[in-house]
Design a protein around this motif. Sequence first.
Motif, PDB file in Angstrom:
ATOM      1  N   LEU B 233       0.851  -1.194   0.000  1.00 32.38           N
ATOM      2  CA  LEU B 233       0.000   0.000   0.000  1.00 32.38           C
ATOM      3  C   LEU B 233       0.882   1.239   0.000  1.00 32.38           C
ATOM      4  CD1 LEU B 233      -2.301  -1.125   2.940  1.00 32.38           C
ATOM      5  CD2 LEU B 233      -2.918  -1.167   0.515  1.00 32.38           C
ATOM      6  N   VAL B 234       0.535   2.218  -0.804  1.00 36.93           N
ATOM      7  CA  VAL B 234       1.248   3.498  -0.768  1.00 36.93           C
ATOM      8  C   VAL B 234       0.218   4.614  -0.592  1.00 36.93           C
ATOM      9  CG1 VAL B 234       2.852   5.064  -1.923  1.00 36.93           C
ATOM     10  CG2 VAL B 234       3.017   2.622  -2.345  1.00 36.93           C
ATOM     11  N   TYR B 235       0.472   5.486   0.345  1.00 38.75           N
ATOM     12  CA  TYR B 235      -0.410   6.632   0.580  1.00 38.75           C
ATOM     13  C   TYR B 235       0.413   7.919   0.597  1.00 38.75           C
ATOM     14  CZ  TYR B 235      -4.591   3.919   1.492  1.00 38.75           C
ATOM     15  OH  TYR B 235      -5.679   3.094   1.338  1.00 38.75           O
ATOM     16  N   GLY B 236      -0.155   8.963   0.006  1.00 38.49           N
ATOM     17  CA  GLY B 236       0.497  10.276   0.017  1.00 38.49           C
ATOM     18  C   GLY B 236      -0.087  11.138   1.134  1.00 38.49           C
ATOM     19  N   PHE B 237       0.761  11.963   1.739  1.00 38.93           N
ATOM     20  CA  PHE B 237       0.336  12.870   2.815  1.00 38.93           C
ATOM     21  C   PHE B 237       0.859  14.283   2.546  1.00 38.93           C
ATOM     22  CE2 PHE B 237       0.007   8.703   4.642  1.00 38.93           C
ATOM     23  CZ  PHE B 237      -1.132   8.775   5.445  1.00 38.93           C
ATOM     24  N   LYS B 238       0.335  15.198   3.338  1.00 42.50           N
ATOM     25  CA  LYS B 238       0.718  16.606   3.174  1.00 42.50           C
ATOM     26  C   LYS B 238       2.239  16.784   3.268  1.00 42.50           C
ATOM     27  CE  LYS B 238       0.419  19.548   6.505  1.00 42.50           C
ATOM     28  NZ  LYS B 238       0.012  20.207   7.697  1.00 42.50           N
ATOM     29  N   VAL B 272       5.740   9.287  -8.786  1.00 38.07           N
ATOM     30  CA  VAL B 272       4.527  10.057  -8.502  1.00 38.07           C
ATOM     31  C   VAL B 272       4.817  11.504  -8.873  1.00 38.07           C
ATOM     32  CG1 VAL B 272       2.854  10.683  -6.727  1.00 38.07           C
ATOM     33  CG2 VAL B 272       4.037   8.501  -6.589  1.00 38.07           C
ATOM     34  N   GLU B 273       4.459  11.892 -10.087  1.00 35.96           N
ATOM     35  CA  GLU B 273       4.862  13.201 -10.591  1.00 35.96           C
ATOM     36  C   GLU B 273       3.904  14.323 -10.184  1.00 35.96           C
ATOM     37  OE1 GLU B 273       7.630  13.685 -11.602  1.00 35.96           O
ATOM     38  OE2 GLU B 273       8.423  11.924 -12.624  1.00 35.96           O
ATOM     39  N   LYS B 274       2.611  14.040 -10.272  1.00 32.74           N
ATOM     40  CA  LYS B 274       1.668  15.160 -10.141  1.00 32.74           C
ATOM     41  C   LYS B 274       0.885  15.166  -8.839  1.00 32.74           C
ATOM     42  CE  LYS B 274       1.275  15.830 -15.073  1.00 32.74           C
ATOM     43  NZ  LYS B 274       0.565  15.449 -16.279  1.00 32.74           N
ATOM     44  N   SER B 275       1.418  14.470  -7.851  1.00 27.63           N
ATOM     45  CA  SER B 275       0.692  14.415  -6.585  1.00 27.63           C
ATOM     46  C   SER B 275       0.940  15.691  -5.774  1.00 27.63           C
ATOM     47  CB  SER B 275       1.166  13.192  -5.800  1.00 27.63           C
ATOM     48  OG  SER B 275       0.631  13.230  -4.521  1.00 27.63           O
ATOM     49  N   ARG B 276      -0.032  16.064  -4.968  1.00 28.50           N
ATOM     50  CA  ARG B 276       0.141  17.195  -4.061  1.00 28.50           C
ATOM     51  C   ARG B 276       0.889  16.759  -2.800  1.00 28.50           C
ATOM     52  NH1 ARG B 276      -4.936  18.084  -2.330  1.00 28.50           N
ATOM     53  NH2 ARG B 276      -5.753  16.420  -3.611  1.00 28.50           N
ATOM     54  N   ALA B 277       1.088  15.461  -2.699  1.00 30.27           N
ATOM     55  CA  ALA B 277       1.710  14.945  -1.480  1.00 30.27           C
ATOM     56  C   ALA B 277       3.196  15.275  -1.416  1.00 30.27           C
ATOM     57  CB  ALA B 277       1.523  13.422  -1.421  1.00 30.27           C
ATOM     58  N   ASN B 278       3.648  15.536  -0.212  1.00 34.48           N
ATOM     59  CA  ASN B 278       5.076  15.786   0.018  1.00 34.48           C
ATOM     60  C   ASN B 278       5.694  14.738   0.943  1.00 34.48           C
ATOM     61  OD1 ASN B 278       5.593  18.250  -1.483  1.00 34.48           O
ATOM     62  ND2 ASN B 278       4.087  19.150  -0.101  1.00 34.48           N
ATOM     63  N   GLY B 279       4.867  13.818   1.383  1.00 31.54           N
ATOM     64  CA  GLY B 279       5.352  12.715   2.209  1.00 31.54           C
ATOM     65  C   GLY B 279       4.574  11.466   1.847  1.00 31.54           C
ATOM     66  N   PHE B 280       5.223  10.326   1.927  1.00 29.82           N
ATOM     67  CA  PHE B 280       4.573   9.081   1.510  1.00 29.82           C
ATOM     68  C   PHE B 280       4.819   7.992   2.545  1.00 29.82           C
ATOM     69  CE2 PHE B 280       5.413  11.520  -2.262  1.00 29.82           C
ATOM     70  CZ  PHE B 280       4.262  11.364  -3.024  1.00 29.82           C
ATOM     71  N   VAL B 281       3.806   7.150   2.702  1.00 28.07           N
ATOM     72  CA  VAL B 281       3.952   5.957   3.528  1.00 28.07           C
ATOM     73  C   VAL B 281       3.766   4.751   2.626  1.00 28.07           C
ATOM     74  CG1 VAL B 281       3.000   4.569   5.423  1.00 28.07           C
ATOM     75  CG2 VAL B 281       3.011   7.054   5.596  1.00 28.07           C
ATOM     76  N   MET B 282       4.694   3.826   2.714  1.00 24.15           N
ATOM     77  CA  MET B 282       4.531   2.558   1.998  1.00 24.15           C
ATOM     78  C   MET B 282       4.555   1.453   3.039  1.00 24.15           C
ATOM     79  SD  MET B 282       6.896   0.926  -1.012  1.00 24.15           S
ATOM     80  CE  MET B 282       6.572   2.244  -2.108  1.00 24.15           C
ATOM     81  N   GLY B 307      -5.946  11.103   6.638  1.00 18.86           N
ATOM     82  CA  GLY B 307      -5.871  12.036   5.504  1.00 18.86           C
ATOM     83  C   GLY B 307      -5.002  11.564   4.364  1.00 18.86           C
ATOM     84  N   GLY B 308      -4.637  10.301   4.377  1.00 15.84           N
ATOM     85  CA  GLY B 308      -3.780   9.774   3.306  1.00 15.84           C
ATOM     86  C   GLY B 308      -4.525   9.632   1.983  1.00 15.84           C
ATOM     87  N   MET B 309      -3.795   9.914   0.907  1.00 15.32           N
ATOM     88  CA  MET B 309      -4.364   9.752  -0.439  1.00 15.32           C
ATOM     89  C   MET B 309      -3.752   8.505  -1.053  1.00 15.32           C
ATOM     90  SD  MET B 309      -3.725  13.688  -1.519  1.00 15.32           S
ATOM     91  CE  MET B 309      -2.278  13.817  -0.507  1.00 15.32           C
ATOM     92  N   LYS B 310      -4.607   7.583  -1.474  1.00 20.03           N
ATOM     93  CA  LYS B 310      -4.106   6.308  -2.001  1.00 20.03           C
ATOM     94  C   LYS B 310      -3.362   6.540  -3.315  1.00 20.03           C
ATOM     95  CE  LYS B 310      -5.090   1.514  -2.611  1.00 20.03           C
ATOM     96  NZ  LYS B 310      -3.889   1.173  -3.289  1.00 20.03           N
TER      97      LYS B 310
END
Lengths: 378, 455
Positions: B233-238, B272-282, B307-310
């Motif tokens: 699983l990968v999620y993007g965060f602020k 992940v080129e166009k994500s607004r995320a600046n931190g990621f959890v895998m 608040g994670g974005m898949k």
Amino acid sequence: MNVPQNVYKDLTLCSRCRCGFCRRGCTTYPILGVESLTARGRNAIALSFLDGLIDASQGLADRFFLCTTCGFCKERCPLELDTVKINESLRAELVKKGFTRPEHDAFAKSIENAHNPYGELHEERMKWLPSEAEVAGKADTAYFVGCTTAYRRPEIAEATVRTLNGAKVDFITLHPEEWCCGSPALRVGRRDLFLKLARHNVEAIRKTGVTRVVTSCAGCYRVLSQDYPEFVGEIPFKVVHASELMAELIKEGSLKLVRKVPETVTYHDPCHLGRHTGIYEQPREVLKSIPAIRFVEMSKNRENARCCGAGGGVKASFNDFALQAAVRRLEEAREVGAESIVSACPFCAHNFREVIRETGSSLKFYDLMEFILKAIEF
Amino acid sequence: MKDAVSRNPRDIVRLLTEIVGKDNVLYEQYDLIPYSRDRCPFLTHPKHGVIPLAVVRPATTEEVQEIVVLANKHHIPLTPRGSGTNYAGSAVPSKGGVVVDLTRMNRILAIDEESMSAKVQPGLILQDFEEALSKRGFTFGHDPGSFPSATVGGCISTWSVGWRAGKYGDMGRLVLSLKVVLPTGIVIETRSVPKSSTGFDVKSLFIGAEGAMGMITEAVLRIHPSPEKRVILVYGFKDFEQAFKSLLKVLRAGLCPMMQLVTNKEGMEGLVEKSRANGFVMISYEGVKEVVDAQAKRTASILEAEGGMKISDEVAEQYWADRHDMFSKMNLVGAAGSIDTAVPVSKVLEFYKFLEDWAKRRGVKVFDIASWVLPENLGMDSAFDESEVKAYIAARDEALRKALELGGTTSYCVGVGTRFPHLMREEHGPALDVLRAIKRTLDPNNIMNPGWLSP
């Protein structure tokens, strides 16, 4: 420093990285076990030599010559470095400095004198041609036989011609203007000789007006399709390997494989046809279209296939090693229950047949062109 | 003290040849050059290596023993070597002497399916081991970045950590027992049980010892059932902070991922080129299908509540497929160096902020700042200027000292080697003298990979 700039750059990148992912799967290293025989090790030696840390010597040169240039290391390199080109560039540089293998000197001399590396008479290049074979005086297709096929594995040439005739493909041969394609020369660093051969063959083919050259040799195919354009510029004809043509003929219905061949068969990817030129599927498609065949894959296949051990001038200079490598590959074929191993390269054929003979193995070897004869009803 | 033999390479070669035969002793310059370096980042050119007197390639414990006895008698430094993929310079023959290339000892001696263990030789490459186990329905579970080339012996000797360590543990935890040739030539073999209460755990003296305490010639390792299923699983965060705090929520829920990674934006560059995320959890799980599904479901719900974005499964799979090659590829951009520090979990975010500021202030090109496998591990991959190595080392040491100040360690997996010996007094304090006393006791003539343990 006389190697191309991109080769030097690749050496510096490898020197930075040193991951050694090239070691596993290398043809030479697992058998001889010496780090200087891996791409990573050779690259370090090359950089040391080019930057003046170490002098060239015959021993050093042999670290470069004892490599089949199979390209597994290139396939596995995370940096996608062209390790084959690096080695061949260094070989060329070492040859210029006089560090050669005597066996390579001998075949180069034979190529100069008789247009083949085997010391055979040029006039006898087509001795294998069956009297009943139909060779056109003029056609769109030329069959480029190649030296190893013509002089050492004539059964492949004969099978190719019979199959082309059976499929009603008109073709000419280039004799007496077909000279060695130059593969042995280029692979062992004799670039001047290679250029002479390439220019001659391109001109000879151009004069015939053919639009397509078909060859049953993986080494000729690699050189004609890739090295000729790189070294002598655009070529005015298309190059196809016999396996590609057979797959096409079967698809369009011109070649019918109708006789049952109930054998368990595996396919060995020749390095020059597989990793070097990307032809993996067509030979398999041809084999799988034979009725009643039981096709099995070896665990290491396609881009991961092990080399037979013969390429890159190794069989000529280090035959014992070449045979050891072939033994390993045959073992893999046996592991998957194959009765026969089929390939599409006369040089692989030469090596495998020798090791089968020497070891008394029950495995049978066929070239693809020979094997499909079993399924054709003439 | 050096004697006549140790000063004469010809004598050394002759004596080694008597032990292993002429094909297994290398002494020509061109054969020695590839053994003069490992993957220590600063050794970017062969001129930075140290050429040994010779390389010897034993095939048995008995041959190793004879080599060690010879070296001990004549005070010849020995540097054991697997595939030479160590990042700390531990396989560099920094004091010259003889490199002992153990890659001929690369066999699986036995697989005990009932005990779920395997006895192997030290030169076995991890990927070969994993492929052999896989055919029998097992996995080893040790998966460092150098998996395609690293050897079992090298991994034990650097106490390495791999991508799957969340479930299977680090290399040390995977070792049940060891056979070791001590520097004096005595061969010891520890017992193949997970634990005994009969004194110190002797085998632990050799785990992470970088070959300084003896030469490992056999290891019994734990193996595990092949997983039925794996989920990534990968999620993007602020930002990194929110991503890291979300990971902690997952851990506090009692979940135990096979792999966990928190990275900054640079760590996902190209994927992940166009994500607004600046931190990621895998986060990844593997094992019994129903359990994996339940763990993944619960994890996804926690990360989404935070608040994670898949991020797509394709990105996750691509990242996973590239996990062994990615460090190599960094060298295409610049000479790649790493900081492999760990600090207490409560200090991770403070250290992260320090590293971000430090990189900006020092002008370091950052490939990623990431917490990997254990939440305490917070490291950084970066590029350095090959003509400014000294300046880079000075800058790096500032970051390593910060980790120490926060109660952490300078190196959680790559060893000490020739990279960090000057920091070991700060790392260990008086405990360094304990380590050195053990080294002196086991290796009175200081022949085994002499370096930071025997200044």
